[in-house]
Design a protein around this motif. Sequence first.
Motif, PDB file in Angstrom:
ATOM      1  N   GLU A 314       1.176  -1.132  -0.419  1.00  0.00           N
ATOM      2  CA  GLU A 314       0.260  -0.177  -0.006  1.00  0.00           C
ATOM      3  C   GLU A 314       0.950   1.336  -0.199  1.00  0.00           C
ATOM      4  OE1 GLU A 314      -3.181   0.212   2.578  1.00  0.00           O
ATOM      5  OE2 GLU A 314      -3.993  -2.012   2.092  1.00  0.00           O
ATOM      6  N   LYS A 315       0.539   1.865  -1.402  1.00  0.00           N
ATOM      7  CA  LYS A 315       1.160   3.883  -0.833  1.00  0.00           C
ATOM      8  C   LYS A 315       1.520   3.868   0.517  1.00  0.00           C
ATOM      9  CE  LYS A 315       0.935   8.105  -2.975  1.00  0.00           C
ATOM     10  NZ  LYS A 315      -0.428   9.379  -3.545  1.00  0.00           N
ATOM     11  N   GLY A 316       2.811   4.236   0.857  1.00  0.00           N
ATOM     12  CA  GLY A 316       2.789   5.223   1.797  1.00  0.00           C
ATOM     13  C   GLY A 316       4.130   4.045   2.850  1.00  0.00           C
ATOM     14  N   ASN A 317       3.380   2.244   2.478  1.00  0.00           N
ATOM     15  CA  ASN A 317       4.292   2.126   3.702  1.00  0.00           C
ATOM     16  C   ASN A 317       5.452   1.736   3.286  1.00  0.00           C
ATOM     17  OD1 ASN A 317       4.527   0.431   5.575  1.00  0.00           O
ATOM     18  ND2 ASN A 317       2.566  -1.077   5.001  1.00  0.00           N
ATOM     19  N   TYR A 318       6.452   1.520   3.965  1.00  0.00           N
ATOM     20  CA  TYR A 318       8.580   1.093   3.601  1.00  0.00           C
ATOM     21  C   TYR A 318       8.403  -0.012   4.901  1.00  0.00           C
ATOM     22  CZ  TYR A 318       8.497   4.153   8.179  1.00  0.00           C
ATOM     23  OH  TYR A 318       8.148   4.560   9.869  1.00  0.00           O
ATOM     24  N   LEU A 319      10.164  -0.271   4.086  1.00  0.00           N
ATOM     25  CA  LEU A 319      10.018  -1.150   5.412  1.00  0.00           C
ATOM     26  C   LEU A 319      11.480  -0.878   6.204  1.00  0.00           C
ATOM     27  CD1 LEU A 319      11.796  -3.035   2.527  1.00  0.00           C
ATOM     28  CD2 LEU A 319      10.354  -4.078   3.458  1.00  0.00           C
ATOM     29  N   GLU A 320      10.685  -1.005   8.351  1.00  0.00           N
ATOM     30  CA  GLU A 320      11.005  -0.214   8.773  1.00  0.00           C
ATOM     31  C   GLU A 320      12.321  -0.912   9.435  1.00  0.00           C
ATOM     32  OE1 GLU A 320      11.027   1.690  12.618  1.00  0.00           O
ATOM     33  OE2 GLU A 320      10.257  -0.453  12.011  1.00  0.00           O
ATOM     34  N   ALA A 321      13.462  -0.081   9.953  1.00  0.00           N
ATOM     35  CA  ALA A 321      14.826  -0.841  10.427  1.00  0.00           C
ATOM     36  C   ALA A 321      13.898  -1.035  12.079  1.00  0.00           C
ATOM     37  CB  ALA A 321      15.462  -0.201  11.108  1.00  0.00           C
ATOM     38  N   LYS A 349      18.350 -15.398   9.457  1.00  0.00           N
ATOM     39  CA  LYS A 349      19.129 -14.421   8.204  1.00  0.00           C
ATOM     40  C   LYS A 349      19.126 -13.706   7.535  1.00  0.00           C
ATOM     41  CE  LYS A 349      23.183 -16.912   8.151  1.00  0.00           C
ATOM     42  NZ  LYS A 349      24.609 -17.934   7.995  1.00  0.00           N
ATOM     43  N   LYS A 350      17.828 -13.927   6.557  1.00  0.00           N
ATOM     44  CA  LYS A 350      17.358 -13.430   5.809  1.00  0.00           C
ATOM     45  C   LYS A 350      17.405 -11.947   5.781  1.00  0.00           C
ATOM     46  CE  LYS A 350      14.258 -13.138   1.424  1.00  0.00           C
ATOM     47  NZ  LYS A 350      13.618 -13.877   0.779  1.00  0.00           N
ATOM     48  N   GLY A 351      16.863 -12.040   7.293  1.00  0.00           N
ATOM     49  CA  GLY A 351      16.339  -9.966   7.901  1.00  0.00           C
ATOM     50  C   GLY A 351      17.795  -9.858   8.326  1.00  0.00           C
ATOM     51  N   TYR A 352      18.319 -10.120   8.430  1.00  0.00           N
ATOM     52  CA  TYR A 352      19.678  -9.998   9.303  1.00  0.00           C
ATOM     53  C   TYR A 352      20.433  -8.637   8.034  1.00  0.00           C
ATOM     54  CZ  TYR A 352      23.574  -8.899  11.885  1.00  0.00           C
ATOM     55  OH  TYR A 352      24.905  -8.491  12.511  1.00  0.00           O
ATOM     56  N   ASN A 353      20.305 -10.246   7.156  1.00  0.00           N
ATOM     57  CA  ASN A 353      21.241  -9.472   6.102  1.00  0.00           C
ATOM     58  C   ASN A 353      20.522  -8.765   5.186  1.00  0.00           C
ATOM     59  OD1 ASN A 353      23.219 -11.767   6.294  1.00  0.00           O
ATOM     60  ND2 ASN A 353      22.403 -13.361   5.046  1.00  0.00           N
ATOM     61  N   GLY A 354      18.926  -8.441   5.624  1.00  0.00           N
ATOM     62  CA  GLY A 354      18.930  -7.262   4.335  1.00  0.00           C
ATOM     63  C   GLY A 354      19.162  -5.818   5.223  1.00  0.00           C
ATOM     64  N   ILE A 355      18.845  -5.898   6.550  1.00  0.00           N
ATOM     65  CA  ILE A 355      19.205  -4.968   7.493  1.00  0.00           C
ATOM     66  C   ILE A 355      20.349  -4.549   6.898  1.00  0.00           C
ATOM     67  CG2 ILE A 355      19.611  -3.926   9.854  1.00  0.00           C
ATOM     68  CD1 ILE A 355      17.340  -6.240  10.454  1.00  0.00           C
ATOM     69  N   ILE A 356      21.610  -5.143   7.189  1.00  0.00           N
ATOM     70  CA  ILE A 356      22.498  -4.727   6.446  1.00  0.00           C
ATOM     71  C   ILE A 356      22.996  -4.139   5.234  1.00  0.00           C
ATOM     72  CG2 ILE A 356      25.078  -5.142   6.289  1.00  0.00           C
ATOM     73  CD1 ILE A 356      24.617  -7.378   8.934  1.00  0.00           C
ATOM     74  N   LYS A 357      23.057  -4.719   4.664  1.00  0.00           N
ATOM     75  CA  LYS A 357      21.999  -4.193   2.984  1.00  0.00           C
ATOM     76  C   LYS A 357      21.626  -3.309   2.725  1.00  0.00           C
ATOM     77  CE  LYS A 357      21.578  -6.664  -2.031  1.00  0.00           C
ATOM     78  NZ  LYS A 357      21.022  -7.228  -2.735  1.00  0.00           N
ATOM     79  N   HIS A 358      20.310  -3.190   3.076  1.00  0.00           N
ATOM     80  CA  HIS A 358      19.628  -1.852   3.151  1.00  0.00           C
ATOM     81  C   HIS A 358      19.283  -0.589   3.989  1.00  0.00           C
ATOM     82  CE1 HIS A 358      18.062  -4.229  -0.873  1.00  0.00           C
ATOM     83  NE2 HIS A 358      17.814  -5.356   0.479  1.00  0.00           N
TER      84      HIS A 358
END
Length: 417
Positions: A314-321, A349-358
């Motif tokens: 949905e519009k405006g939603n974002y991936l949050e740290a 692991k996928k989540g952790y790598n995502g934090i570091i990458k993005h």
Amino acid sequence: MNKIQNHIKIFTITALCSGTFFSCAQKPLHHSGEAKTVTTTEKIPVNLPWSQRMLLSEMKRFPEAWMLDYNKTPKWSYPTAIVLEGAERLFEQTGNQEYYQYISTFGETMVKEDGTILSYDLSKYNIDMLNCGNVLLYLFQKEKKEKYLKALQTLRSQIDGQPRTSEGGFWHKQIYPNQMWLDGLYMGEPFYAHYTSIFSKGADAEKAYNDIVNQFDLIQKHLLDKKTGLLYHAWDESREQQWADKKTGLSPNFWSRAMGWYGMAMVDVLDYLPQNHPGRTRILAYLKSYCDAVIKVQDQETGLWYQVLDKGGEKGNYLEATGSSMFVYTMKKAVNKKYLPKSYDAYAKKGYNGIIKHLITVDENGMVNLNRCCAVAGLGGNPYRSGTYEYYINEEIRSNDPKGTGPFILASLEFEK
């Protein structure tokens, strides 16, 4: 919706920070705040583990631990305790006195000789205020100072006086009558269980542990969405709040960080709940159901989680740290402690790598920044917070919020084991 939005909000992180904007060469951030570069004489070595790099960055950004939540004056506030929990574990692991000093100075500053805690007001019955008690439990065991014992006894007395729902669930605050919030489980129960494990014996301890487990039972009873397995942010037993559904009393959305607090509450309470307590098996079942639900709303591309969990497109939603860091910590710790099967490790692991990458950027001085943290969100109050989708996506976004950096340090420590 395209995840990469053109409009990028930039929030500066404080007057402590100066220099030039450091951008991430990875996937562009959307709806985001990036950190400013910090000018400092000492570089943070890039060969240290992420846990230490982030803690050292926080210590440079906030030379006194009470500053951690961007406080301008000494304030007793829960976010500090999460970063300091990371500092405790890193001190135990490394013996680095700088880490211990950071914790110890906080205790010295915040607790007067008579045991009074600066800025703490018992009469507000604000459950958020208990979480920082974990720092004092650590310091009291290390330093045996009478003032810490007195302060801890005051905090413990808050539990006895905390107003409750008809079934014994803690109100979130005196000013939020009849309301249980997911956040409150993390704010109250690990401290309550930790205190009980040190100071209570026999029937007193049993009564306390039963009370702690009951809080989780009530959350599952009232806040769980059976269809998705996710939990709503809050529940109003009286159904009087504007945000509360008139039939169920529930707030309208699944907020990432509220769910994050709840996961951390479960894995942390299990550290102190006796192995033979009948409530353990229930909490373990809640934890598995919770992780299954969280995995279903994990973003497949990045491994991260959205601010409003079930509305990724949905519009405006974002991936949050902050929520993402909490989910990763909860899952990885649960796997390490054998609360969950090894198969859950892949999602952590996928989540952790995502934090570091993005979400992580590193400036030329080695300072580590965690970007795209929701600064704050709640319900009710003045000005009134409605709990709508629009409300959650429009709260301030900033870098290096301790509600993200603390869980990131703790998650990193779980991965570094």
